[in-house]
Design an enzyme around this catalytic site. Structure first.
Site, PDB file in Angstrom:
ATOM      1  N   ASP A 279       0.873  -1.169   0.000  1.00  0.00           N
ATOM      2  CA  ASP A 279       0.000   0.000   0.000  1.00  0.00           C
ATOM      3  C   ASP A 279       0.914   1.224   0.000  1.00  0.00           C
ATOM      4  O   ASP A 279       2.140   1.129   0.102  1.00  0.00           O
ATOM      5  CB  ASP A 279      -0.934  -0.022   1.222  1.00  0.00           C
TER       6      ASP A 279
HETATM    7  C1  GLC Z   1      -4.172   4.423  -0.097  1.00  0.00           C
HETATM    8  C2  GLC Z   1      -5.094   3.286   0.282  1.00  0.00           C
HETATM    9  C3  GLC Z   1      -5.216   2.236  -0.781  1.00  0.00           C
HETATM   10  C4  GLC Z   1      -5.075   2.885  -2.130  1.00  0.00           C
HETATM   11  C5  GLC Z   1      -3.646   3.362  -2.243  1.00  0.00           C
HETATM   12  C6  GLC Z   1      -3.374   4.072  -3.577  1.00  0.00           C
HETATM   13  O1  GLC Z   1      -3.461   4.852   1.020  1.00  0.00           O
HETATM   14  O2  GLC Z   1      -4.871   2.623   1.512  1.00  0.00           O
HETATM   15  O3  GLC Z   1      -6.489   1.599  -0.602  1.00  0.00           O
HETATM   16  O4  GLC Z   1      -5.371   1.970  -3.157  1.00  0.00           O
HETATM   17  O5  GLC Z   1      -3.280   4.215  -1.177  1.00  0.00           O
HETATM   18  O6  GLC Z   1      -4.108   5.269  -3.623  1.00  0.00           O
END
Ligand code: GLC
Length: 744
Positions: A279
């Protein structure tokens, strides 16, 4: 620095360019090996690096030319993406195309209800269709990878991200996740309208303690295996192209360094060859977690645990060369990660077809709007309808439409809406004003959901008094749920409660409509309203869906995908709980019934709250219709079965009311005795059954006995012989149609 000489012309043809490996006709794996064999370490590490789109195209292009970019997130637009892709394909040594990604969570341009609302439809075909629409719209803009479906089980409405998933139930979440993956990926990932799905957040994020986002999750092994992992296992089986590691730790191990889920489960048990991405900076955040000592340790722990691509933290690209030299990371580990990235790119057809057709524009097409409206209408949940307040009869000529969500286009789409434009959103005001013969007296009363000023309530009351009926639309602004937006109290915020109370005193029929990203504690508002419709942020077509439901053009069928607590202090509360050794009887004395000076023995010694009893406001699977349904005549194909058998359950369902409508029938099972304690109920099937007024039909569920397997005392996954109960039911609290069977 070489300037980009390309003019962005709309006439950019889609050139089938194969400047990469020329072995187009060999298998993907062979093409991966051929390419991998040519790559330098630097080029390999570039593939493991995902960067966030830079505003300046030339800066972005420079990064690409240096071979530092395997994927870009949040850069959208066919022309822009073609420019960057052309740099990658034509200005780097091996011409490896870039994987363009975006959070397309519940629609790209045409916004569907938030996933929690989609779950309320229990309509897998409609949810799959919504994902297909999102894929077509997003790929037209050059996006080929979305970070969706979010299949975190959420049992705590304080958690803002409950909005993004499919609720509290493992079976429903599993079915919804698979349907969404199929919609995104289609039958052929190389189809230009296919988008790689991402099963996230892997794993256990929804168990963040206290519902506070990013908090620790303490999940015991059996619960991990039986509640949180199954949706991801099913996603792997459905061919989810990617998985995303979650921010949280489980029992001290952050998911980005958790080899048990990333290797033992994902690879060894489920045999997935998906690509694993972290993430957003979740790798580097392990410095804050405190399980990594420095950025080199972050890179080593992450890639050795099974991460392939790193989102924006850049510890891989900066530290892996030395880590390989020092022997802390094997070259074979890096090669495997690169294989997973390249394989996905080949499967997506990016090497054979890297450019986007810039002449296509499909956004908000009438077909997409129509299909989305169907899902949005099915996602609405009727929680109260006294004296048939709804649907409005033809006598209703003047409607007082009030509340801060009555014309809040941006807020109505809910969290994770990046690309859907508010001007395309149909709000309740727009929809009702377009109705022939209906006069709308509109008064927002509050400027927004968090408005603490009550001055506008008087004018709302004045308009109510001039109207035949009152429709009050309240709830949460989009920013009040979603990532990092958890709440410790889930009452209606600001002066919304005062608004509803004031309206209820006018004596006019009051229909309250709540648009929110989570279940709210609305016991008082339920009492004060004659009817109440719950629409988890409904998206682009929310107003039209509401108007159709208010006037009976559509009949509500949605059911709660998550339990509605009576009070926030009951959380976490969910239907498939354990019985405990002292289950509440429901007859316990509550706090105001308890005599002063009561002796300690006179109070119920069972599992409940003195000030809240033990039941929720609304159970899982609950929702009303404008008609009534009757379940009867439950029959089992057998009452003694073996593990490899399939139990057929039939029952009659009658529409005993005046409206043609659809009922979501549910099948629940209870394993009465296990080597470990078992939930009091588990959803094992659901069906949407359409019946005309007065119609009756036989409905059938098939239950493979193997689906009753669970993690036993000795940590094996198997069905244990014994006695079971089952219910065909209108909701998880409906025990009126029970049957029993035994597994030998
Ligand atoms: C965010 C979220 C995730 C998302 C990623 C890209 O922090 O936790 O769900 O897909 O970053 O935006």
């Amino acid at each position: 620095m070489k300037r980009i000489l390309y003019t962005i012309s709309l006439g950019l043809a889609m050139v089938a360019c194969s400047s990469g490996p020329q072995t187009n006709n060999s298998s993907v794996d062979q093409r991966v090996e051929d390419l991998l064999a040519k790559m330098t370490l630097e080029e390999k590490l570039g593939q493991l690096n995902q960067v966030s789109a830079m505003d300046n195209l030339e800066d972005m292009a420079a990064q690409i030319r240096m071979g530092r970019v395997g994927s870009i997130l949040n850069g959208v637009g066919a022309a822009r993406i073609n420019v960057l892709q052309r740099v990658a394909v034509e200005e780097t040594r091996l011409g490896i195309p870039i994987l363009m990604s975006r959070d397309v969570i519940h629609g790209y341009k045409t916004i569907a209800p938030i996933p929690l609302g989609q779950a309320a439809s229990f309509d897998l075909d409609a949810v799959q269709e919504a994902a297909r629409i999102a894929a077509i719209e997003a790929t037209t803009d050059g996006v080929r990878w979305t970070f969706s479906p979010m299949i975190d089980i959420a049992r705590d409405a304080r958690w803002g991200r409950i909005a993004e998933g499919y609720g509290e139930d493992t079976y429903l979440t599993t079915q919804m996740g698979v349907a969404t993956i199929k919609g995104y990926q289609g039958d052929d990932l190389s189809d230009p309208t296919s988008i790689a799905a991402c099963a996230k957040h892997f794993c256990g994020y929804g168990a963040s303690e206290g519902g506070r986002d990013y908090n620790s999750a303490n999940i015991p092994p059996r619960q991990l295996l039986d509640v949180y992992l199954p949706p991801f296992k099913a996603a792997a089986k459905a061919g989810a192209a990617t998985f995303m590691t979650s921010f949280n730790e489980i029992d001290g191990v952050p998911s980005t360094a958790n080899a048990y889920i990333l290797k033992t489960q994902l690879r060894d048990e489920w045999h997935s060859d998906a690509m694993v991405v972290t993430d957003w900076a979740s790798s580097a955040e392990m410095l804050a977690h405190g399980n990594c000592s420095d950025r080199a340790d972050v890179a080593a722990q992450s890639i050795n645990a099974g991460v392939d691509m790193e989102m924006v933290a850049e510890t891989f690209i900066q530290n892996l060369p030395d880590l390989i030299k020092d022997g802390r990371v094997k070259m074979s580990t890096v090669d495997n990660a690169v294989r997973n990235v390249l394989r996905l790119k080949f499967r997506l057809g990016l090497f054979d077809n890297p450019y986007v057709d810039e002449n296509k524009n499909v956004a908000y097409s009438p077909e997409f709007i129509e299909k989305t409206l169907k899902l949005t209408t099915e996602s609405a949940i009727l929680l109260k309808n006294d004296n048939k307040t709804l649907p409005f009869s033809s006598k209703v000529k003047t409607i007082a439409l009030v509340g801060p969500m009555a014309d809040a286009a941006y807020e109505q789409s809910g969290t994770w809406t990046f690309d859907g434009e508010a001007e395309h959103t149909i709000t309740p005001l727009k929809a009702l004003q377009s109705l022939e013969g209906v006069k709308v007296l509109y008064e927002p009363a509050l400027t927004h959901c968090r408005d603490q000023k009550a001055a506008g309530i008087a004018s709302a009351v004045a308009k109510a008094k001039q109207a035949d009926v009152v429709v009050c639309v309240v709830g949460e602004e989009a920013i009040m749920s979603g990532e990092a937006h958890s709440l410790a109290d889930i009452n209606l915020y600001g002066k919304q409660k005062d608004l509803i109370e004031a309206l209820s005193k006018t004596g006019k029929p009051l229909v309250t409509v709540i648009m929110a990203g989570r279940p709210l504690t609305i016991a008082k508002q339920i009492e004060e309203s004659n009817a109440l419709l719950y629409m988890f942020h409904p998206g682009t077509t929310g107003g039209t869906a509401l108007a159709d439901l208010l006037f009976g053009k559509a009949v509500p069928s949605g059911k709660t995908p998550v339990t509605f607590p009576y009070m926030v202090g009951q959380l976490p509360i969910y239907y498939n709980h354990k019985n405990t050794g002292r289950p509440a009887a429901g007859t316990e004395l509550l706090i105001d019934q308890t005599p002063v000076g009561a002796g300690q023995t006179s109070l119920g010694c069972s599992s409940y709250w003195l000030d809240a009893g033990y039941g929720p406001l609304f159970p899982f699977g609950y929702g009303l219709s404008y008609t009534t349904f009757e379940y009867s005549n439950v029959k089992l194909s057998a009452t003694e079965l073996k593990v490899n058998d399939t139990l057929k359950v039939t029952f009659d369902l009658a529409n005993t009311g005046e409206y043609d409508a659809t009922e979501i029938c549910q099948l629940y099972v209870r394993d009465l005795v296990g080597s470990v304690t078992r939930p009091v109920k588990e959803l094992k099937g659901f069906k949407r059954v359409a019946l005309k007024a007065g119609e009756k039909k036989q409905v059938e569920f098939e239950l493979p006995i193997s689906e009753l397997a669970f993690t036993t005392l000795d940590m094996q996954n198997r069905v244990e012989p014994g006695d079971f109960k089952l219910w065909v039911a209108a909701n998880s609290d409906d025990n009126s149609n029970e049957a029993s069977f035994t597994v030998k």
